[in-house]
Design a protein around this motif. Structure first.
Motif, PDB file in Angstrom:
ATOM      1  N   ARG A   1     -24.896  26.454 -19.256  1.00  0.00           N
ATOM      2  CA  ARG A   1     -25.208  27.841 -18.883  1.00  0.00           C
ATOM      3  C   ARG A   1     -25.656  27.962 -17.430  1.00  0.00           C
ATOM      4  NH1 ARG A   1     -29.460  25.976 -21.934  1.00  0.00           N
ATOM      5  NH2 ARG A   1     -31.588  26.350 -21.195  1.00  0.00           N
TER       6      ARG A   1
ATOM      7  N   VAL B   1     -32.499  27.824 -27.790  1.00  0.00           N
ATOM      8  CA  VAL B   1     -31.199  27.340 -27.312  1.00  0.00           C
ATOM      9  C   VAL B   1     -30.340  26.888 -28.483  1.00  0.00           C
ATOM     10  CG1 VAL B   1     -30.019  25.593 -25.925  1.00  0.00           C
ATOM     11  CG2 VAL B   1     -32.099  26.676 -25.060  1.00  0.00           C
ATOM     12  N   ASP B   2     -30.949  26.173 -29.440  1.00  0.00           N
ATOM     13  CA  ASP B   2     -30.209  25.718 -30.617  1.00  0.00           C
ATOM     14  C   ASP B   2     -29.729  26.899 -31.456  1.00  0.00           C
ATOM     15  OD1 ASP B   2     -30.669  23.094 -29.877  1.00  0.00           O
ATOM     16  OD2 ASP B   2     -32.538  22.958 -31.028  1.00  0.00           O
TER      17      ASP B   2
ATOM     18  N   GLY C   1     -25.281  24.385 -23.021  1.00  0.00           N
ATOM     19  CA  GLY C   1     -25.524  23.204 -22.208  1.00  0.00           C
ATOM     20  C   GLY C   1     -25.037  23.359 -20.777  1.00  0.00           C
TER      21      GLY C   1
ATOM     22  N   ASN D   1     -26.730  28.542 -29.681  1.00  0.00           N
ATOM     23  CA  ASN D   1     -25.525  27.729 -29.878  1.00  0.00           C
ATOM     24  C   ASN D   1     -24.991  27.855 -31.297  1.00  0.00           C
ATOM     25  OD1 ASN D   1     -24.796  26.443 -27.427  1.00  0.00           O
ATOM     26  ND2 ASN D   1     -26.536  25.044 -27.605  1.00  0.00           N
TER      27      ASN D   1
ATOM     28  N   ASN E   1     -21.704  22.820 -27.632  1.00  0.00           N
ATOM     29  CA  ASN E   1     -22.943  23.114 -26.910  1.00  0.00           C
ATOM     30  C   ASN E   1     -22.642  24.091 -25.763  1.00  0.00           C
ATOM     31  OD1 ASN E   1     -25.512  23.126 -25.852  1.00  0.00           O
ATOM     32  ND2 ASN E   1     -25.370  21.079 -24.957  1.00  0.00           N
TER      33      ASN E   1
END
Length: 323
Positions: A16, A239-240, A14, A243, A11
């Motif tokens: 950032r 975000v996903d 996570g 990543n 992640n």
């Protein structure tokens, strides 16, 4: 070829917010160092005397450098070229002429150049009577200032061209993110050189331009995978997707960075004094560039509101059929 046997699920985004604070702090410190301490400019930018000489026998640059320091000339750069008997000696401008009229200033400058050249020849002949001085020239500080200005323009043009390309090829949020990442890399490299007092010359400037291209390549690879994943996976959070894309390109990033680092480290330890600035800037740039492609360019794109709709192909508008 994969570095990891199984796909990683780290992640990255996570943290950032924390890496963003760290990046901002490092950037501010670098700007502060450049504003207060400045850079240790080399002969290419400051001006000085350059002498090409041939010795009767093989001689070590370290010995010649020590002889100049013994005679009161510090900061002399000595390197071999062509053969072990051919030596290039570069002595920086010793002092300033002050604020004077143009004619007087020119006369003082010419007199100073002549004295410095004679001093270098005197020291060489004192310690090596059988030396053959092949060429002596003076690199003016005006030429150095022009080179510095042109180098700065080259960096700005490269960043601007990058923004235009990414905006046309991808999306304007990604263009801004990539440009900020490149500025981040350049400023932090300059900050390291200012902090430790490393000499900044033309090869170092060329290295920074090369690092910008290297960092941009990493960023483009991640952005391209982000766009591909957005088109393949319909229900996805930005975000996903960021990543997922970083993890999918992680093996490629690690292998590319390590292979490049091995070459740069070889130059750093075995390339000699003349390549130290180039290799050091490249070494720092690889580390910073790999970091910025994830936590500067990638995180900033999310902060600017990157979404799936921004990267989907635009629907074609059908033309009305006319008789």
């Amino acid at each position: 070829m994969e570095f990891f046997k199984k796909e990683t699920r780290i992640n990255f985004m996570g943290i950032r917010h924390y890496t963003g604070l760290l990046t901002a702090a490092l950037w501010i410190v670098s700007i502060g160092l450049l504003a207060t301490k400045g850079l240790n400019f080399g002969l290419d930018f400051t001006g000085g005397t350059q002498v090409e000489a041939r010795f009767a026998r093989e001689v070590s640059p370290h010995v010649i450098r020590a002889q100049f320091e013994q005679e009161g000339l510090a900061g002399v750069r000595v390197q071999q070229y062509g053969s072990t008997q051919d030596i290039l000696i570069r002595v920086g401008d010793q002092g300033h002429t002050g604020q004077t009229a143009n004619t007087e200033k020119t006369l003082q400058k010419e007199e100073k150049e002549q004295k410095l050249s004679e001093r270098v020849k005197e020291i060489l002949l004192k310690h090596h009577p059988d030396i053959e001085i092949r060429r002596t020239e003076f690199v003016g500080s005006e030429v150095g200032a022009q080179l510095m200005e042109q180098g700065g323009v080259a960096v700005l043009i490269s960043i601007l061209a990058t923004m235009i390309y990414i905006a046309l090829r991808f999306e304007y949020r990604l263009a801004v993110s990539a440009a900020v990442g490149l500025c981040h890399d350049a400023v932090l490299i300059l900050g390291v050189f200012s902090l430790f007092g490393f000499e900044f010359d033309l090869p170092t400037l060329a290295s920074i331009l090369a690092v910008l291209g290297y960092s941009l390549n990493d960023t483009i690879v991640v952005f391209d995978r982000v766009r591909e994943n957005f088109r393949k996976i319909k229900k996805s959070h930005p975000v996903d997707m960021m990543n997922l894309s970083i993890n999918q390109t992680l093996s490629r990033t690690i292998m590319t960075s390590w292979m490049t680092l091995l070459v740069v480290l070889a130059l750093l330890f075995f390339g000699g004094e003349s390549l130290f600035g180039f290799s050091m800037a490249f070494f720092v740039g690889i580390v910073i560039g790999t970091f910025s492609s994830i936590y500067v360019s990638g995180a900033l794109a999310l902060w600017l509101g990157l979404s799936r709709a921004d990267l989907l192909p635009k629907p074609k508008v059908a033309l009305d059929e006319r008789p």
